[in-house]
Design a protein around this motif. Structure first.
Motif, PDB file in Angstrom:
ATOM      1  N   ASN A  74      -8.114 -15.303  27.817  1.00 40.57           N
ATOM      2  CA  ASN A  74      -6.763 -14.795  28.056  1.00 40.57           C
ATOM      3  C   ASN A  74      -6.213 -15.283  29.399  1.00 40.57           C
ATOM      4  O   ASN A  74      -5.030 -15.618  29.516  1.00 40.57           O
ATOM      5  CB  ASN A  74      -6.744 -13.273  27.998  1.00 40.57           C
ATOM      6  CG  ASN A  74      -6.930 -12.734  26.592  1.00 40.57           C
ATOM      7  OD1 ASN A  74      -6.795 -13.472  25.613  1.00 40.57           O
ATOM      8  ND2 ASN A  74      -7.246 -11.452  26.469  1.00 40.57           N
ATOM      9  N   ALA A  75      -7.087 -15.309  30.406  1.00 40.75           N
ATOM     10  CA  ALA A  75      -6.656 -15.810  31.717  1.00 40.75           C
ATOM     11  C   ALA A  75      -6.295 -17.287  31.626  1.00 40.75           C
ATOM     12  O   ALA A  75      -5.267 -17.731  32.154  1.00 40.75           O
ATOM     13  CB  ALA A  75      -7.760 -15.588  32.752  1.00 40.75           C
ATOM     14  N   ALA A  76      -7.133 -18.060  30.946  1.00 42.93           N
ATOM     15  CA  ALA A  76      -6.879 -19.493  30.793  1.00 42.93           C
ATOM     16  C   ALA A  76      -5.597 -19.742  30.007  1.00 42.93           C
ATOM     17  O   ALA A  76      -4.806 -20.633  30.336  1.00 42.93           O
ATOM     18  CB  ALA A  76      -8.061 -20.165  30.100  1.00 42.93           C
ATOM     19  N   GLU A  77      -5.365 -18.940  28.972  1.00 41.44           N
ATOM     20  CA  GLU A  77      -4.161 -19.085  28.157  1.00 41.44           C
ATOM     21  C   GLU A  77      -2.901 -18.753  28.954  1.00 41.44           C
ATOM     22  O   GLU A  77      -1.877 -19.453  28.854  1.00 41.44           O
ATOM     23  CB  GLU A  77      -4.253 -18.162  26.933  1.00 41.44           C
ATOM     24  CG  GLU A  77      -3.030 -18.157  26.036  1.00 41.44           C
ATOM     25  CD  GLU A  77      -2.831 -19.443  25.270  1.00 41.44           C
ATOM     26  OE1 GLU A  77      -1.758 -19.601  24.663  1.00 41.44           O
ATOM     27  OE2 GLU A  77      -3.743 -20.293  25.268  1.00 41.44           O
ATOM     28  N   ALA A  78      -2.962 -17.707  29.763  1.00 41.56           N
ATOM     29  CA  ALA A  78      -1.809 -17.330  30.590  1.00 41.56           C
ATOM     30  C   ALA A  78      -1.453 -18.446  31.563  1.00 41.56           C
ATOM     31  O   ALA A  78      -0.273 -18.759  31.777  1.00 41.56           O
ATOM     32  CB  ALA A  78      -2.108 -16.035  31.346  1.00 41.56           C
ATOM     33  N   LEU A  79      -2.474 -19.063  32.141  1.00 39.48           N
ATOM     34  CA  LEU A  79      -2.231 -20.163  33.068  1.00 39.48           C
ATOM     35  C   LEU A  79      -1.665 -21.378  32.340  1.00 39.48           C
ATOM     36  O   LEU A  79      -0.686 -21.985  32.773  1.00 39.48           O
ATOM     37  CB  LEU A  79      -3.525 -20.540  33.789  1.00 39.48           C
ATOM     38  CG  LEU A  79      -4.087 -19.501  34.769  1.00 39.48           C
ATOM     39  CD1 LEU A  79      -5.460 -19.915  35.271  1.00 39.48           C
ATOM     40  CD2 LEU A  79      -3.136 -19.295  35.942  1.00 39.48           C
TER      41      LEU A  79
END
Length: 485
Positions: free
Chosen positions: A38-43
């Motif tokens: 989720n963190a990678a996707e948000a970035l």
């Protein structure tokens, strides 16, 4: 670009019991992997600079490698220590990750900080101040290891977790100088005792010291932000003026009962009236602030129209969100050559500076020397790069922490990484300064005269950058006299 408040570990809080439970709760492996994704996707979808310094393929390889290290349930703190280097690795000092609210407040209520201020030089660390009860440790001693980890091992863990623009290192080392105990606590371990290997007089001694509380050792500039009665200062001595700009942030400037534009207009008008031939501009520790102020300041060094920013980029996802109520303030980005370009605001002026800028009527025509260091960031770094690109000043000190080609900042919402309490700060705009994109790629503005501090300089309080600048001015004056004769 709002002033960066270098809250370099976790955010302050009050409900300590809740914080303790939240940080010791273990999340199943699949939940941890989902949080990372989720963190990678948000970035990837919202942060326009994710692939600015590392390719999409490199980012994916790092992400895949990171996920292989998650083999069991993890606490939020353990997961934070996994994610923090990934967030910092993209090379954006405005992109940050914080643990759940309350945890830093809980930690600050008990002794768990290393009672030393350290100066790190390469893979070495030296004692600047000793706040422990063991006074056998003195300034200048070299610290070799902490709780069984050598200093190179410690730095190998800390440096990748500290955000900075591009491949910059000067900001990271400055952060350690001012916040080492906090960084050690947040990235490596929370402990109440430190077993130290210390080099004294060419021999190694082992010293154990108890941890201390933040309130007992925090000083102005150490575990606390610098506090200035006035953010702007101006002084003339003989043929040289020194202009100190601690910040471009209106909030900080107004607290000192100052107005930025009024102060600068008066200052540069005085410079013209008195015919002062040398101006030293001290931008060290200026972490940025209002782009309006920063762009206005740059105009005092030009005598004809110039470019400040080249453009502002956003991702496809963000471009499509500029509609409805957001349309009151902003214009919809325009797609050009597969890139979404941010447009001049409707009712705000924060994004106007990719247009041609006009010089100030009080433009300075003398010799300019600018002092810089690793804590010159954000809009301050923009000013430095534009002046450097146009050769409007001689730069003295160390590489700026902010990027030469720009940064990612602007609108910076927080993304909640559920079910944890961690929050990811995601800048939505990519700024590109109007400079040669091939020069200093991934670096800050480089000094014309690099100044390397030593532990002895720091202990003795020597300001080598200012001393060298005054020597350069004196040398220039002597040369001008010789030519006139």
């Amino acid at each position: 670009m709002p002033k960066i408040l270098l809250s370099l570990s976790f955010i302050l809080a009050a409900h300590t019991l809740f914080a303790q439970k939240a940080l010791t709760k273990r999340y199943p492996r699949d939940i941890c992997l989902r949080v990372i994704d989720n963190a990678a996707e948000a970035l990837a979808t919202s942060q326009p600079g994710v692939y600015r310094y590392y390719s999409r393929a490199e980012f994916k390889r790092y992400l895949d490698s990171l996920k292989t290290t998650v083999n069991a349930p993890m606490t939020e703190l353990e997961l934070y220590r996994k994610l923090k280097p990934m967030v910092a690795r993209i090379g954006c000092l405005h992109t940050d990750l914080i643990t759940g609210a309350n945890y830093k407040g809980w930690l600050d209520k008990s002794p768990n900080l290393l009672p030393l201020q350290l100066y790190c030089d390469g893979n070495r660390a030296f004692v600047v101040k000793n706040y422990s009860t063991d006074k056998t440790i003195v300034p200048g001693d070299e610290l070799l290891a902490i709780n069984g980890k050598s200093i190179p091992e410690v730095l190998k863990l800390l440096l990748p977790a500290i955000p900075a623009d591009g491949y910059n290192q000067t900001m990271k080392y400055r952060a350690l100088y001012h916040m080492f105990p906090s960084w050690y606590r947040s990235v490596i371990e929370v402990t109440d005792t430190f077993a130290l290997a210390v080099k004294q007089h060419d021999r190694e001694v082992l010293i154990t010291v108890p941890a201390v509380m933040k309130k007992d050792i925090a000083q102005d500039g150490f575990l606390k932000e610098f506090s200035y009665p006035k953010q702007l200062a101006f002084e003339v001595t003989g043929n040289t003026a020194v202009l100190t700009v601690h910040s471009f942030a209106n909030s900080a400037i107004k607290r000192g009962d100052q107005q930025f534009k009024e102060f600068m207009d008066k200052t540069f008008e005085e410079l013209r009236q008195k015919g002062i031939p040398n101006l030293v501009v001290d931008l060290r520790y200026n972490t940025g602030g209002s782009d309006v102020n920063a762009a206005y300041f740059s105009g005092f060094f030009f005598d004809k129209p110039y470019r400040y920013w080249d453009r502002i980029e956003v991702t496809d996802k963000i471009a499509k969100k500029i509609k409805g109520i957001a349309g009151i303030w902003y214009r919809k980005p325009v797609l050009k050559d597969s890139v979404w370009l941010w447009q001049k605001g409707k009712t705000v002026k924060d994004f106007d500076f990719f247009e041609v800028q006009q010089p100030s009527p009080y433009a300075y025509k003398g010799k300019v020397y600018v002092l810089i260091n690793g804590f010159c960031m954000s809009s301050c770094a923009d000013v430095a790069s534009v002046l450097s690109s146009h050769k409007k000043a001689v730069f003295v000190g160390e590489e700026t922490g902010g990027g030469y080609q720009g940064n990612n900042s602007g609108l910076m919402p927080g993304v909640n990484l559920r079910p944890t309490k961690m929050v990811l700060t995601v800048p939505l705009q990519g700024y590109f300064t109007a400079v040669d994109p091939k020069i200093n790629f991934g670096r800050g503005t480089m000094p014309d005269y690099p100044v390397k501090m030593t532990i002895n300089d720091i202990i003795s309080g020597v300001d080598k950058s200012m001393e060298l600048t005054m020597e350069l001015i004196a040398g220039q004056s002597r040369q001008e006299v010789a030519i006139s004769l």
